[in-house]
Design an enzyme around this catalytic site. Structure first.
Site, PDB file in Angstrom:
ATOM      1  N   LYS A 186       0.841  -1.197   0.000  1.00 13.71           N
ATOM      2  CA  LYS A 186       0.000   0.000   0.000  1.00 13.71           C
ATOM      3  C   LYS A 186       0.879   1.251   0.000  1.00 13.71           C
ATOM      4  O   LYS A 186       1.828   1.347   0.795  1.00 13.71           O
ATOM      5  CB  LYS A 186      -0.881   0.023   1.245  1.00 13.71           C
ATOM      6  N   ASP A 221      -0.484  -0.226  -4.426  1.00 15.93           N
ATOM      7  CA  ASP A 221      -1.892   0.173  -4.340  1.00 15.93           C
ATOM      8  C   ASP A 221      -2.024   1.453  -3.532  1.00 15.93           C
ATOM      9  O   ASP A 221      -1.715   1.480  -2.344  1.00 15.93           O
ATOM     10  CB  ASP A 221      -2.709  -0.950  -3.693  1.00 15.93           C
ATOM     11  N   GLU A 270      -1.898   0.536  -8.709  1.00 18.42           N
ATOM     12  CA  GLU A 270      -3.346   0.382  -8.570  1.00 18.42           C
ATOM     13  C   GLU A 270      -3.992   1.646  -8.010  1.00 18.42           C
ATOM     14  O   GLU A 270      -3.557   2.169  -6.990  1.00 18.42           O
ATOM     15  CB  GLU A 270      -3.586  -0.805  -7.637  1.00 18.42           C
ATOM     16  N   LYS A 317     -13.302  -6.902  -7.268  1.00 16.27           N
ATOM     17  CA  LYS A 317     -13.640  -7.489  -5.968  1.00 16.27           C
ATOM     18  C   LYS A 317     -15.036  -8.062  -6.094  1.00 16.27           C
ATOM     19  O   LYS A 317     -16.032  -7.354  -5.895  1.00 16.27           O
ATOM     20  CB  LYS A 317     -13.629  -6.407  -4.878  1.00 16.27           C
TER      21      LYS A 317
HETATM   22 MG    MG Z   1      -6.944  -1.790  -4.263  1.00 20.34          MG
END
Ligand code: MG
Length: 313
Positions: free
Chosen positions: A136, A165, A191, A240
Site C-alpha cells: 500500500k 496500491d 493500482e 472485488k
Molecule cells: Mg486496491
C-alpha cells in the site's frame, strides 16, 4: 428455501493501514440456505461502504425483512444498491443447486504491511511460495515511500513481482512521480493512484507510461466497470467480486468483453473467498496472481469447515 443469517466481527491481527485510514475490525454477514431436501449452503455478505457498496446496516436490514424465507426470484431481484447482498445470496444459491468443487489452486498475491515493515515481511511468504506481493502506498510521505519501494524491489529475488496500491490517495503530481520512478524498478502495476473522479487523468497516464495502471475503487460496481470500459479503459481491472454485485452478471460481462482482470479479496471469510476464487479461476487473467493472499491478516484464518465457521458465530 429456508434462510438464516448471522453477523460476524473479525479483528485484524494488526489494523490494516491504507491511504483511506485504519481498518481494525472486518464486519459482515454469513447466510445459510436450506432446501426441502435437507441440503444446505453458505454465502457471505462482506460490504465495504467506503468503496461504494451498501453499509452493513443496510445489508442487515435487507436480511431481517426476508423473515426467514427466500426463493430464487427474490434473489434475482435484489436491487443494484445492495451489491454485496447480490453476491452473497447468488453465490449461496449457486452452491445449493450445483455440486460445488473447491476452487482450483491459483497463484496468490500477498498483501504486505504498509511502510517500512514490508522490507522484512515478504521473506517468510517467499519461502512459502508466494511470488507476487502488494504494498500500500500513499500512507507516508512520498520521498520515504519511494525509498522503501526501491529498496524492496532491489531486495526481492528475480521472479518476484511487486504491485503498488494507492487506494486513490495520490495527487496527479505524485502519481507522475511514481510512474517516473517506476521506470527504474519494475512494478507489475500501480493500482488506483487517483480517486474515481479523476478517471480522465488516469486514462491519460495509462497511455503515456510503461507501468500499467489498474482501476480498483473506480470499478466497485458492475455499472462502474461497464462505464470505465465504455470510456476507453483497456489497462487492468481489479475486481472485488464480493462487492461488485451479481456473479451471474459479472460472468456475462467478462465473457463478452476481453478485459485484463485481476480478482481480489474484500477481506472476507473463507466462504466469500472460495466463491470469489471460483469466479477468478474462470474469468481472471491467468498470467496474473489473484489478490486473495490476505488470510494471514486475521487470527481465525484457515477455517475451511463452513459448518464450524457457522457454529462459531
Ligand atoms: Mg486496491
Amino acid at each position: 428455501m429456508k434462510f438464516e443469517f448471522r453477523p460476524y466481527r473479525r479483528a485484524f491481527r494488526q489494523p490494516l493501514q491504507t491511504s483511506q485510514g485504519m481498518w481494525a475490525i472486518r464486519e459482515g454477514i454469513i447466510l445459510r440456505l436450506s432446501n426441502a431436501q435437507g441440503q444446505t449452503s453458505y454465502g457471505e455478505i462482506a460490504p465495504i461502504p467506503w468503496f461504494g457498496s451498501e453499509t452493513l446496516a443496510a445489508a442487515l436490514n435487507f436480511c431481517h425483512q426476508l423473515s426467514g424465507q427466500i426463493n430464487s426470484a427474490t434473489i434475482a431481484a435484489i436491487p443494484a444498491n445492495l451489491p454485496a447482498c447480490q453476491f452473497g445470496f447468488e453465490s449461496a444459491l449457486e452452491n445449493l443447486v450445483g455440486p460445488v468443487s473447491p476452487p482450483p489452486a491459483i497463484a496468490q498475491s500477498l498483501l504486505l504491511p504498509s511502510g517500512n515493515a514490508a522490507l522484512d515481511a515478504w521473506k517468510p511468504f517467499w519461502e512459502e511460495g508466494y511470488r507476487t506481493f502488494k504494498w500500500k502506498i500513499g500512507v507516508t510521505e512520498l520521498p520515504r515511500e519511494l525509498e522503501i519501494c526501491k529498496a524492496l524491489s532491489l531486495d526481492l529475488p528475480p521472479g518476484a513481482k511487486l504491485r503498488l496500491d494507492a487506494n486513490g490517495g495520490l495527487t496527479p503530481q505524485q502519481t507522475i512521480a511514481w510512474l517516473e520512478a517506476c521506470r527504474a524498478f519494475p512494478i507489475e502495476f500501480l493500482e488506483q493512484p487517483l480517486p474515481p473522479t479523476d478517471f480522465a487523468t488516469m486514462l491519460d497516464l495509462s497511455e503515456r507510461y510503461p507501468t500499467p495502471i489498474a482501476l480498483d475503487e473506480s470499478i466497485a460496481s458492475l455499472e462502474q466497470l461497464r462505464t470505465c470500459y465504455n470510456q476507453g479503459w483497456r489497462s487492468i481491472f481489479v475486481i472485488k467480486p464480493a462487492i461488485l454485485g451479481s456473479p451471474g452478471n459479472l460472468r456475462t460481462f467478462c465473457q463478452t468483453h476481453p478485459i485484463d482482470a485481476v480478482f481480489s479479496s474484500a477481506l472476507e471469510t473463507e466462504i466469500g473467498r472460495q466463491a470469489g476464487l471460483r469466479l477468478a479461476a474462470k474469468l481472471g487473467n491467468p498470467d496474473r496472481a489473484v489478490g486473495y493472499g490476505t488470510s494471514h491478516w486475521f487470527q481465525d484464518s484457515g477455517v475451511e469447515d463452513f459448518d464450524r465457521l457457522w457454529q462459531s458465530l
